[in-house]
Design an enzyme around this catalytic site. Sequence first.
Site, PDB file in Angstrom:
ATOM      1  N   HIS A 122      -2.221   6.982   4.568  1.00 11.32           N
ATOM      2  CA  HIS A 122      -1.127   6.015   4.789  1.00 11.32           C
ATOM      3  C   HIS A 122       0.252   6.553   4.424  1.00 11.32           C
ATOM      4  O   HIS A 122       1.133   5.803   4.006  1.00 11.32           O
ATOM      5  CB  HIS A 122      -1.411   4.712   3.998  1.00 11.32           C
ATOM      6  CG  HIS A 122      -0.746   3.510   4.617  1.00 11.32           C
ATOM      7  ND1 HIS A 122      -0.771   2.262   4.040  1.00 11.32           N
ATOM      8  CD2 HIS A 122      -0.043   3.378   5.772  1.00 11.32           C
ATOM      9  CE1 HIS A 122      -0.111   1.413   4.792  1.00 11.32           C
ATOM     10  NE2 HIS A 122       0.346   2.072   5.859  1.00 11.32           N
ATOM     11  N   ASP A 156      -4.119  -0.196  -5.521  1.00  9.63           N
ATOM     12  CA  ASP A 156      -2.808   0.217  -5.010  1.00  9.63           C
ATOM     13  C   ASP A 156      -1.744  -0.887  -4.977  1.00  9.63           C
ATOM     14  O   ASP A 156      -0.590  -0.604  -4.670  1.00  9.63           O
ATOM     15  CB  ASP A 156      -2.950   0.844  -3.615  1.00  9.63           C
ATOM     16  CG  ASP A 156      -3.302  -0.182  -2.548  1.00  9.63           C
ATOM     17  OD1 ASP A 156      -3.883  -1.240  -2.880  1.00  9.63           O
ATOM     18  OD2 ASP A 156      -2.998   0.081  -1.368  1.00  9.63           O
ATOM     19  N   ASN A 157      -2.139  -2.111  -5.249  1.00 14.35           N
ATOM     20  CA  ASN A 157      -1.157  -3.205  -5.319  1.00 14.35           C
ATOM     21  C   ASN A 157      -1.878  -4.437  -5.843  1.00 14.35           C
ATOM     22  O   ASN A 157      -3.055  -4.377  -6.188  1.00 14.35           O
ATOM     23  CB  ASN A 157      -0.479  -3.481  -3.960  1.00 14.35           C
ATOM     24  CG  ASN A 157      -1.423  -3.552  -2.788  1.00 14.35           C
ATOM     25  OD1 ASN A 157      -1.400  -2.704  -1.908  1.00 14.35           O
ATOM     26  ND2 ASN A 157      -2.306  -4.534  -2.773  1.00 14.35           N
ATOM     27  N   CYS A 165       0.782  -1.250   0.000  1.00 20.91           N
ATOM     28  CA  CYS A 165       0.000   0.000   0.000  1.00 20.91           C
ATOM     29  C   CYS A 165       0.810   1.295   0.000  1.00 20.91           C
ATOM     30  O   CYS A 165       0.775   2.062  -0.964  1.00 20.91           O
ATOM     31  CB  CYS A 165      -0.893   0.032   1.242  1.00 20.91           C
ATOM     32  SG  CYS A 165      -1.884  -1.438   1.541  1.00 20.91           S
TER      33      CYS A 165
HETATM   34 CA   LIG Z   1      -3.167  -2.066  -0.492  1.00 21.97          CA
END
Ligand SMILES: [Ca+2]
Length: 614
Positions: free
Chosen positions: A151, A298-299, A98
């Site tokens: 984050h 995001d991933n 993330c």
């Molecule tokens: Ca993530």
Amino acid sequence: MTRPQQQSSFHFVLAINLCLITTTISGLLQAAEPPPDQEKGIENVSLTNSPNIVFVMTDDQGYWDTGVSGNPDIETPSMDRIAAEGIQLRRYYAAPVCAPTRAGIMTGRHYLRTGLYNTRFGGDTMGIGEVTVAQLLKQADYRTGLFGKWHLGKYPGYQPQDRGFDEFFGHYHGHIERYEFPDQLHHNGTPVKTRGYVSELFTDAAKDFIDVSHESGKPFFCALMFNAPHSPWVLDTSHYGQPEGDQTLTKYLEKGLPIREARIYSLIDRVDQNVGRLLQHLEQLGIADNTLIVFTSDNGGVSKHWKGGMNGNKASTYEGGVRAPCFVRWPNRIAPGQVSNALTSHIDWLPTFCEVAGVKPPSDRTIDGKSLVQLMSENPSDSHHEYVYHTWDRYSPNPDRRWGISDGRWKLMCVVGNEASATKKNWRLFDLKNDPEEKKNLREQEPQTVNRLRSAFTDWFTDVTQGIEYRPIRIPISTNPKVVTELSPSWATWQGDHIQYTFDGYDWDTIDSWKERGESATWRLEIERSGKYKIQLSYGCSPQNAGGILNLQAGQRRLAHRVQATATAEQFGQFEAGTIWLEEGEHDFTASVAESRSNELMRLNSITLQPISN
Ligand SMILES: [Ca+2]
């Protein structure tokens, strides 16, 4: 879960970055003054026609978790619609996890350049000198808002509203526990209570932000960062009158999915419904045609029900860990139904959005990304990046453990993660053209390709980590009496034979098992101004262990607290420890065992510092 002691090296990139930010901020201030166009580098761009930018990102949704990717069971009509009405970037790469991806999006730079190196334990903080895409878009008079997961830093100075966003509603950490009536959210720096389901809450806030922006006549940049479908995969099923989660879950269970997979699909389904609401809202306002909308994740994915033959999941450097869905709709500029197989990356958004808005990316640092405007609007068959790079090791960057590099056809990677035993035997070479499922290791057959890719990877790794040492920043202690600063257990370094750290979610972690005199935990602080600070402790202590003494010390100042009982060691009570004088500047703050009655002093959940006015 425990972790090893942190690195002892200094994060001197911060000092370098502090120098850079002075230059940057003065540049931004200058750019904010008239005459506007030339100083902002906005030649030939009319602000009234500047496209709006809506960036929608989900959390842990896999490349395969959309209808348009061929998934036969998931229902994502709104995501599919963006793909159909715009361009699909089929070789779009995120980082394996993330926070690194988010740092890359915000800065246009590989995350290791930003000082960020972890998703927890303070390593998920983007260096203070970084310039974000939101700061840059503000130069072109955009209103900027971020809704959902950040984050990239939780302390004042590092929060979204300090980093170029006019409006922030969401959470700082990598995940939250409650998706229904979430209680770990903040609005522009203030903790807030909420009512409703998290994906709806974030979307509603984004819609409200868009309304206000539209009324103001300014273009806007709206980042809608859903925390779904990240674990803990919670649906709104528990209260009377909220059957939507139940209904969605039932739909996927009836398709034969196991409960874990049905939950993940349901979370994505709920996001899709909200993406649909957002699209409809833009249309109702009459601004959809002048809005560039990105949908991505995001991933790599965490679902395993249907993966379309891809190898790996989140946190790996197999394609399944680093490729993400990416669709871009921009009417009048991107023709519908386009597909690009060029190597594209999350670091490309900053230069892309700068070009769209008519501002220049910073010239005083390396920007790794490249604008996608021409590729998306004119030449989808062009190549873009020569290589894409991947690396992820939780505790410190390491060029020999989990890493990867690809030139589009060939991919070299190491499959070993945090363990220390990675050797060349763990290397894998795949021909992605003929083996997209990454099954056949050609390392022995293609030594020249192995050497070329490994050499390019190590050059890149050396470049992006040069001059940077990775450790948590000093925690800034504000003079604002309204700001309560929490010293999280995970940010401490500790000493002693028994003391240990337990991670159990971000806000329920503890320092525990310390019992002998002198066992200690230490935080590094940056005190803004000398003064008196109120200290509050949050801890659990079983009645049979109560009565020990915790020492709190900063410089020569010291405070003792007699530990009180809570109902059970896992119930964290709030206790006033008293006040302490802290000198301005950089100081260590240490909590230590002065006296213990039994086999555990306490389970320390947090220490908070709050300045006392006057
Ligand atoms: Ca993530």
